[in-house]
Write an enzyme that holds these catalytic residues in place. Structure first.
Site, PDB file in Angstrom:
ATOM      1  N   GLU A 196     -10.177   2.943  -4.850  1.00 35.91           N
ATOM      2  CA  GLU A 196      -9.700   4.237  -4.387  1.00 35.91           C
ATOM      3  C   GLU A 196      -8.495   4.747  -5.196  1.00 35.91           C
ATOM      4  O   GLU A 196      -7.457   5.102  -4.659  1.00 35.91           O
ATOM      5  CB  GLU A 196      -9.320   4.159  -2.904  1.00 35.91           C
ATOM      6  CG  GLU A 196     -10.497   3.803  -2.006  1.00 35.91           C
ATOM      7  CD  GLU A 196     -10.098   3.658  -0.557  1.00 35.91           C
ATOM      8  OE1 GLU A 196     -10.906   4.028   0.319  1.00 35.91           O
ATOM      9  OE2 GLU A 196      -8.990   3.154  -0.289  1.00 35.91           O
ATOM     10  N   TRP A 213     -17.498  -3.873  -1.456  1.00 37.43           N
ATOM     11  CA  TRP A 213     -17.210  -3.312  -0.134  1.00 37.43           C
ATOM     12  C   TRP A 213     -17.963  -2.013   0.142  1.00 37.43           C
ATOM     13  O   TRP A 213     -18.252  -1.699   1.290  1.00 37.43           O
ATOM     14  CB  TRP A 213     -15.700  -3.084   0.015  1.00 37.43           C
ATOM     15  CG  TRP A 213     -15.136  -1.927  -0.763  1.00 37.43           C
ATOM     16  CD1 TRP A 213     -14.815  -1.911  -2.086  1.00 37.43           C
ATOM     17  CD2 TRP A 213     -14.812  -0.631  -0.252  1.00 37.43           C
ATOM     18  NE1 TRP A 213     -14.314  -0.679  -2.446  1.00 37.43           N
ATOM     19  CE2 TRP A 213     -14.291   0.126  -1.329  1.00 37.43           C
ATOM     20  CE3 TRP A 213     -14.907  -0.026   0.996  1.00 37.43           C
ATOM     21  CZ2 TRP A 213     -13.891   1.455  -1.188  1.00 37.43           C
ATOM     22  CZ3 TRP A 213     -14.497   1.295   1.138  1.00 37.43           C
ATOM     23  CH2 TRP A 213     -13.993   2.018   0.053  1.00 37.43           C
ATOM     24  N   HIS A 218      -2.867   3.293  -4.545  1.00 36.35           N
ATOM     25  CA  HIS A 218      -2.237   2.722  -3.345  1.00 36.35           C
ATOM     26  C   HIS A 218      -0.813   2.245  -3.652  1.00 36.35           C
ATOM     27  O   HIS A 218      -0.382   1.206  -3.154  1.00 36.35           O
ATOM     28  CB  HIS A 218      -3.082   1.563  -2.807  1.00 36.35           C
ATOM     29  CG  HIS A 218      -4.392   1.990  -2.218  1.00 36.35           C
ATOM     30  ND1 HIS A 218      -4.516   2.502  -0.945  1.00 36.35           N
ATOM     31  CD2 HIS A 218      -5.649   1.999  -2.746  1.00 36.35           C
ATOM     32  CE1 HIS A 218      -5.794   2.794  -0.706  1.00 36.35           C
ATOM     33  NE2 HIS A 218      -6.498   2.511  -1.790  1.00 36.35           N
ATOM     34  N   TRP A 245      -8.452  -3.924   8.388  1.00 35.80           N
ATOM     35  CA  TRP A 245      -7.420  -2.964   7.998  1.00 35.80           C
ATOM     36  C   TRP A 245      -6.696  -2.477   9.256  1.00 35.80           C
ATOM     37  O   TRP A 245      -7.293  -2.376  10.330  1.00 35.80           O
ATOM     38  CB  TRP A 245      -8.061  -1.787   7.255  1.00 35.80           C
ATOM     39  CG  TRP A 245      -8.824  -2.203   6.036  1.00 35.80           C
ATOM     40  CD1 TRP A 245     -10.171  -2.384   5.929  1.00 35.80           C
ATOM     41  CD2 TRP A 245      -8.282  -2.524   4.756  1.00 35.80           C
ATOM     42  NE1 TRP A 245     -10.504  -2.791   4.663  1.00 35.80           N
ATOM     43  CE2 TRP A 245      -9.362  -2.893   3.915  1.00 35.80           C
ATOM     44  CE3 TRP A 245      -6.985  -2.540   4.230  1.00 35.80           C
ATOM     45  CZ2 TRP A 245      -9.188  -3.265   2.585  1.00 35.80           C
ATOM     46  CZ3 TRP A 245      -6.811  -2.914   2.904  1.00 35.80           C
ATOM     47  CH2 TRP A 245      -7.902  -3.271   2.091  1.00 35.80           C
ATOM     48  N   THR A 246      -5.405  -2.144   9.122  1.00 34.69           N
ATOM     49  CA  THR A 246      -4.591  -1.987  10.329  1.00 34.69           C
ATOM     50  C   THR A 246      -3.941  -0.614  10.485  1.00 34.69           C
ATOM     51  O   THR A 246      -2.899  -0.501  11.116  1.00 34.69           O
ATOM     52  CB  THR A 246      -3.498  -3.073  10.373  1.00 34.69           C
ATOM     53  OG1 THR A 246      -2.614  -2.910   9.248  1.00 34.69           O
ATOM     54  CG2 THR A 246      -4.097  -4.471  10.367  1.00 34.69           C
ATOM     55  N   ASP A 259     -12.371  -3.357  11.366  1.00 33.64           N
ATOM     56  CA  ASP A 259     -11.495  -2.319  11.918  1.00 33.64           C
ATOM     57  C   ASP A 259     -12.339  -1.213  12.558  1.00 33.64           C
ATOM     58  O   ASP A 259     -11.798  -0.289  13.163  1.00 33.64           O
ATOM     59  CB  ASP A 259     -10.570  -1.737  10.855  1.00 33.64           C
ATOM     60  CG  ASP A 259     -11.303  -1.200   9.633  1.00 33.64           C
ATOM     61  OD1 ASP A 259     -12.399  -1.697   9.324  1.00 33.64           O
ATOM     62  OD2 ASP A 259     -10.777  -0.287   8.968  1.00 33.64           O
ATOM     63  N   ASP A 308       0.859  -1.185   0.000  1.00 30.47           N
ATOM     64  CA  ASP A 308       0.000   0.000   0.000  1.00 30.47           C
ATOM     65  C   ASP A 308       0.894   1.233   0.000  1.00 30.47           C
ATOM     66  O   ASP A 308       2.121   1.138  -0.058  1.00 30.47           O
ATOM     67  CB  ASP A 308      -0.951   0.006   1.194  1.00 30.47           C
ATOM     68  CG  ASP A 308      -2.319   0.578   0.817  1.00 30.47           C
ATOM     69  OD1 ASP A 308      -2.381   1.789   0.505  1.00 30.47           O
ATOM     70  OD2 ASP A 308      -3.300  -0.179   0.818  1.00 30.47           O
ATOM     71  N   TYR A 314     -16.650  -4.709   8.086  1.00 30.18           N
ATOM     72  CA  TYR A 314     -15.384  -4.023   8.354  1.00 30.18           C
ATOM     73  C   TYR A 314     -15.103  -4.048   9.850  1.00 30.18           C
ATOM     74  O   TYR A 314     -15.653  -3.262  10.628  1.00 30.18           O
ATOM     75  CB  TYR A 314     -15.419  -2.595   7.792  1.00 30.18           C
ATOM     76  CG  TYR A 314     -14.894  -2.549   6.374  1.00 30.18           C
ATOM     77  CD1 TYR A 314     -15.395  -3.425   5.422  1.00 30.18           C
ATOM     78  CD2 TYR A 314     -13.886  -1.668   5.993  1.00 30.18           C
ATOM     79  CE1 TYR A 314     -14.923  -3.425   4.116  1.00 30.18           C
ATOM     80  CE2 TYR A 314     -13.401  -1.662   4.688  1.00 30.18           C
ATOM     81  CZ  TYR A 314     -13.921  -2.539   3.754  1.00 30.18           C
ATOM     82  OH  TYR A 314     -13.439  -2.545   2.472  1.00 30.18           O
TER      83      TYR A 314
END
Length: 572
Positions: A363, A435, A299, A512-513, A462, A229, A460
């Site tokens: 994105e 998504w 990304h 996602w982190t 996260d 990313d 999601y």
């Protein structure tokens, strides 16, 4: 495996404090609460269970719930140490599964089983030959012992997980009481996925193996692994030796949600190809396919940092130090970009045997392309025009997608991408991961694309799982509690015909982190929402009942304690 930032949770005082609030809670209060709860549970168990059977009696109502359970609780078979597990020794997968079962039973109960030739007397028998789909299985418990049947070894493995989760947790010198039962089971969906982002924060091979262990425990069969990313490139490409060592390291990282304050510490780490092969091997032993994702054409700022000529402006491009989406993407008009991508994806295909290869496609800002002479020249060369439905720039992205799809097709692979890949038109063979809600999946199914449903509102993880965010570690925002995940229905029967529903392969949760820097935080966000999605993926709608589901979670939490993984204790 190369790691720059070993102590992943020491990124800033702010993040440490936020995580510590939930991980440690208030030790004095928690100790008092836990003691009170233990006493209450003990009194409850003693009041409802016959003497001597409260702690060592098996309960087949596990997570995910099997399709059919018929029991006779008046009769039991006692599983004791030194008893055998029999299987066809000409089947290496059955031997491995038997070894797993021995290991898990001993760890969980103290009962030590042993492998036994198929022609000898045994307490547990693993047999192939059941006529059903490959992941189906049957478990029969009677006076002779336990018989596990399945069409293929993967079904045996699924059955072993059910048996494992049925067992109590503790040390039982007198053995385990298994009520007579017949269990028949098979999964609802063929694709049962969980996503992990290791680009924003890096997690070592040992952590990923623990993650895979949890997926296997819940009957999941796909790990969607996000490994590059803007904030870090984590996959070794041998033909491009500078890419991972340089692209994996950001000079510093923003504290919190793009606060403008940075920690001033280099952060990085990447996976060698040998690391990736080890993860693929470990996953395959647990019947999990690893789908790698290298996002394109957006990304990509970490890659542009190493090869600035691949961007529209020429850079310089730092490995991104904040969260969100960078405007700097691969240049659609530069022929070197496709050469770069084919080199990267060529090695990716060499390392990962997955039929599906994820290209991201989400994105991707188009501002640079609109202003880039090379991109506009390429659009003219291709004869692209805004048709009112698809912009020129969206069609440029489709041009890249199709080039890569042809490239991967030559290697026997298929493309999977986020639902933005629909915006410029998509070939029928591509799979869409929906998504941004479910609308992308609905449209893709109507166009006869295979679909994975993973909408933010349900999948999601996260997002916060508690309304009281003050007592929770920092998250990206939103609110997706266990009950919300559990309520998800992937087939959307009110909007899709029965024929169109066949294109929906399954569902997936995404982790996602950006705000998850430590393994404890990672597992806390995963559990018990993984339990909820596992029933969405495995069980038929008529089987699902949230209150019943919650009643089955305590046994799972005992297993998490045994495995040493953190989980959220509050179920909302």
């Amino acid at each position: 495996m190369t790691i720059i930032a070993e102590k992943q949770c020491s990124r800033s005082d702010f993040l440490m404090w936020t995580q510590k609030r939930i991980m440690t809670m208030d030790k004095l209060n928690m100790t008092s609460l836990q003691n009170a709860l233990k006493a209450l549970v003990l009194l409850t168990v003693l009041s409802i269970c016959p003497q001597g059977m409260a702690r060592n009696l098996v309960d087949y109502r596990v997570v995910p719930l099997p399709m059919s359970i018929q029991t006779d609780t008046t009769k039991t078979f006692t599983l004791q140490s030194s008893m055998g597990i029999a299987f066809d020794d000409n089947q290496p997968e059955l031997r491995r599964n038997a070894e797993f079962l021995c290991q898990w039973v001993e760890q969980q109960t103290g009962v030590r089983l042993q492998l036994t030739p198929a022609d000898k007397k045994a307490a547990i028998r693993l047999t192939l030959g059941l006529s059903a789909e490959k992941e189906a299985y049957a478990i029969i418990i009677n006076k002779k012992g336990v018989t596990i049947q399945a069409p293929e070894a993967v079904g045996i493995f699924r059955a072993i997980q059910t048996l494992r989760k049925s067992l109590p947790v503790g040390q039982y010198a007198d053995g385990i009481q298994l009520p007579f039962a017949t269990i028949n089971d098979a999964p609802r969906f063929s694709y049962r996925g969980v996503h992990l982002d290791c680009a924003r924060h890096f997690f070592g091979v040992d952590v990923i193996k623990r993650y895979l262990d949890l997926l296997a425990l819940h009957g999941c069969n796909q790990l969607h692994w996000h490994i590059t990313d803007d904030q870090g490139w984590r996959f070794e490409v041998k033909a491009l030796p500078d890419l991972a060592p340089k692209g994996s390291v950001r000079e510093q990282t923003v504290i919190g949600r793009n606060s403008g304050v940075f920690d001033g510490q280099p952060y990085g780490g990447y996976y060698t190809q040998d690391d990736c092969r080890e993860i693929v091997r470990y996953a395959a032993e647990r019947y999990i396919n690893v789908i790698p994702e290298i996002d394109l054409p957006g990304h990509m700022q970490a890659a542009l940092h190493v090869y600035p000529n691949l961007g529209c402006t020429g850079g310089p491009y730092p490995v991104w130090q904040i969260w969100g989406v960078s405007d700097d993407v691969l240049c659609a008009g530069n022929p070197d970009v496709l050469k770069f991508l084919k080199t990267v994806y060529g090695e990716l295909c060499d390392v990962f045997p997955s039929k599906l290869i994820h290209i991201g496609g989400d994105e991707c800002p188009k501002q640079r392309w609109k202003q880039c002479p090379k991109c506009q020249a390429k659009a003219r060369e291709l004869g692209l025009k805004d048709d009112g439905k698809h912009s020129i720039e969206n069609q440029l992205q489709t041009y890249i997608n199709r080039e890569m799809e042809r490239f991967m097709s030559e290697r026997g692979r298929s493309l999977i991408g986020w639902d933005e890949t629909l915006e410029g038109g998509l070939t029928e063979e591509a799979t869409v991961m929906s998504w941004r809600g479910i609308d992308g999946g609905i449209e893709a199914a109507r166009q006869h694309h295979h679909v994975i449903m993973t909408p933010t509102d349900y999948c999601y993880i996260d997002y916060y799982q508690q309304k009281n965010t003050w007592n929770a570690p920092l998250a990206i925002g939103g609110y997706v509690p266990v009950s919300k995940v559990y309520s998800f229905e992937p087939l959307v029967p009110e909007k899709l015909t029965a024929e169109q529903q066949q294109y929906i392969l399954g569902a997936q949760v995404n982790l996602w982190t950006e705000y998850i820097a430590s393994p404890d935080h990672l597992f806390y966000m995963l559990l018990p929402r993984l339990d909820a999605i596992s029933e969405v993926q495995w069980c038929r709608p008529e089987q699902k009942d949230f209150e019943n589901f919650k009643s089955r979670l305590p046994r799972m939490k005992q297993l998490y304690d045994l495995m040493g993984v953190t989980y959220c204790r509050d179920v909302e």
